[in-house]
Enzyme design. Sequence first.
Site, PDB file in Angstrom:
ATOM      1  N   ARG A  56       0.850  -1.204   0.000  1.00 19.28           N
ATOM      2  CA  ARG A  56       0.000   0.000   0.000  1.00 19.28           C
ATOM      3  C   ARG A  56       0.882   1.249   0.000  1.00 19.28           C
ATOM      4  O   ARG A  56       0.623   2.214  -0.704  1.00 19.28           O
ATOM      5  CB  ARG A  56      -0.965   0.022   1.184  1.00 19.28           C
ATOM      6  CG  ARG A  56      -1.722   1.345   1.276  1.00 19.28           C
ATOM      7  CD  ARG A  56      -2.958   1.364   2.175  1.00 19.28           C
ATOM      8  NE  ARG A  56      -2.940   0.448   3.283  1.00 19.28           N
ATOM      9  CZ  ARG A  56      -2.235   0.622   4.419  1.00 19.28           C
ATOM     10  NH1 ARG A  56      -1.489   1.693   4.579  1.00 19.28           N
ATOM     11  NH2 ARG A  56      -2.288  -0.290   5.372  1.00 19.28           N
ATOM     12  N   TYR A 108     -16.448  16.380 -15.609  1.00 14.86           N
ATOM     13  CA  TYR A 108     -16.750  14.948 -15.625  1.00 14.86           C
ATOM     14  C   TYR A 108     -17.843  14.647 -14.584  1.00 14.86           C
ATOM     15  O   TYR A 108     -17.776  15.143 -13.454  1.00 14.86           O
ATOM     16  CB  TYR A 108     -15.475  14.158 -15.319  1.00 14.86           C
ATOM     17  CG  TYR A 108     -15.703  12.675 -15.243  1.00 14.86           C
ATOM     18  CD1 TYR A 108     -16.032  11.947 -16.381  1.00 14.86           C
ATOM     19  CD2 TYR A 108     -15.620  12.001 -14.036  1.00 14.86           C
ATOM     20  CE1 TYR A 108     -16.268  10.587 -16.315  1.00 14.86           C
ATOM     21  CE2 TYR A 108     -15.850  10.633 -13.961  1.00 14.86           C
ATOM     22  CZ  TYR A 108     -16.171   9.938 -15.109  1.00 14.86           C
ATOM     23  OH  TYR A 108     -16.410   8.590 -15.039  1.00 14.86           O
ATOM     24  N   ASP A 180      -7.686  18.419 -14.954  1.00 15.36           N
ATOM     25  CA  ASP A 180      -7.966  17.040 -15.353  1.00 15.36           C
ATOM     26  C   ASP A 180      -7.592  16.939 -16.838  1.00 15.36           C
ATOM     27  O   ASP A 180      -8.287  17.474 -17.698  1.00 15.36           O
ATOM     28  CB  ASP A 180      -9.444  16.722 -15.112  1.00 15.36           C
ATOM     29  CG  ASP A 180      -9.782  15.259 -15.396  1.00 15.36           C
ATOM     30  OD1 ASP A 180      -9.093  14.637 -16.236  1.00 15.36           O
ATOM     31  OD2 ASP A 180     -10.749  14.752 -14.802  1.00 15.36           O
TER      32      ASP A 180
HETATM   33  C1  LIG Z   1     -13.316   8.710 -16.747  1.00 12.92           C
HETATM   34  C2  LIG Z   1     -12.930  10.060 -16.241  1.00 12.92           C
HETATM   35  C3  LIG Z   1     -12.690  10.274 -14.872  1.00 12.92           C
HETATM   36  C4  LIG Z   1     -12.858   9.183 -13.840  1.00 12.92           C
HETATM   37  O1  LIG Z   1     -11.967   8.158 -13.995  1.00 12.92           O
HETATM   38  P1  LIG Z   1     -12.236   6.617 -13.536  1.00 12.92           P
HETATM   39  O2  LIG Z   1     -10.979   5.957 -13.908  1.00 12.92           O
HETATM   40  O3  LIG Z   1     -13.450   6.154 -14.272  1.00 12.92           O
HETATM   41  O4  LIG Z   1     -12.491   6.654 -12.050  1.00 12.92           O
HETATM   42  C5  LIG Z   1     -12.293  11.538 -14.488  1.00 12.92           C
HETATM   43  N1  LIG Z   1     -12.169  12.546 -15.369  1.00 12.92           N
HETATM   44  C6  LIG Z   1     -12.410  12.380 -16.684  1.00 12.92           C
HETATM   45  C7  LIG Z   1     -12.258  13.528 -17.619  1.00 12.92           C
HETATM   46  C8  LIG Z   1     -12.804  11.129 -17.163  1.00 12.92           C
HETATM   47  O5  LIG Z   1     -13.059  10.976 -18.471  1.00 12.92           O
END
Ligand SMILES: *Cc1c(COP(=O)(O)O)cnc(C)c1O
Length: 394
Positions: A56, A108, A180
Amino acid sequence: MSKRQELMSKRRFETRAIHEGQSADESTGATIVPVYQTVTFTQDAVGQHKGYEYSRSGNPTRKALEQCLASLEGGRYGLAYGSGMAAIHGATQLLESGDHVVVADDLYGGSFRLFTQVLPNYGVRFTYVDGTRPEEIDKACEPATKMIWIESPTNPMLRLIDLAACGEIAARHGCWLVVDNTFATPFLQNPLALGAHIVVHSTTKYIGGHSDVIGGALIVDDEEMASKLQLTRNATGGVPGPWDAWLTLRGTKTLAVRMRQHEANATRVAEFLLGRPEVEQVYFPGLPDHPGHQLAKKQMRGFGGMVTIDLSGGKPAALAFCQATRLFSLAESLGGVESLIGYPWSMSHAAFPDEEKRRKGISERTVRLSVGIEHVDDLCEDLDQALQAAANTG
Ligand SMILES: *Cc1c(COP(=O)(O)O)cnc(C)c1O
């Protein structure tokens, strides 16, 4: 910086993707980073170990992935998580009760759910603004604002947000800019270089690239921030397993070649759809009349593999179209080698209220395509027959 790190930092993206963090295994010479499928690491004497104690806290396979992703984003520290959402939650664990976050509202759906249904319980406040107008972000910042949270290009309307402008606003208000970068990938965009403090990835998408492993990552450049993230991740436990880290690392090696093909195919698909009467509007940042085209050229090295369209025949046509494609699978997610089709209204964006979706430009005629790397003629033929089928149902 070690000699090797120095060398790597001079190398180019494609080379770093294949070599960074991935030198031959010290104990066996294994050329490829092994899957260290182990919970624990044997110590020679109490406290005498080779840098790993318990998986972990740290695992060599995961560490290889983290070093590789950090290098690709141009940051010093990478942290891998069990999913994109775990990474996003990890970033928000830098916040304390009473803190405020300004969020670009083209977000998202899972992040929106976390920000509206979970984090307010811990005393964190969120204000949503139109991120395509940086002055709105500026105006929404308060003394308590700790983070500005944005995505670019946005999902699913593929709007562009000015990262450098947001970086400048964050610097002025003394808060962190979180980007993101899942849609753009580090191949096309590096937010840290434009003033971001934290880069978020759902590695589930383009980085893993084969729709076979869920994962997430944070990349930061600040040492204190990295150790705080490491502490909270170890304390809360949202790590990926060694196999998942290994699969994600294998995907990363081909990110560059895949992204080039995704983009070439998406460009052809966008142009094909543009000429069709069944299609009312095509959203693709690579099209010269896309409102974000100039900004994309400025802050990205390409336009990505996502194409969104509005069908002329409204909701019935959109639903029929989603059902009629044969190569494009009707499924959540994006960024894999295979093409996917999605209906944001009730799939990826179901978490948003209807008025909110309409404000973002998502309607019941909107369809999102994740253009894969199959032969583009096959993709266009599939879209052609599906558009005809959709028109006949209308
Ligand atoms: C899919 C996605 C997420 C979340 O990711 P997971 O791996 O599904 O938890 C976050 N931000 C964006 C822009 C995404 O497309």
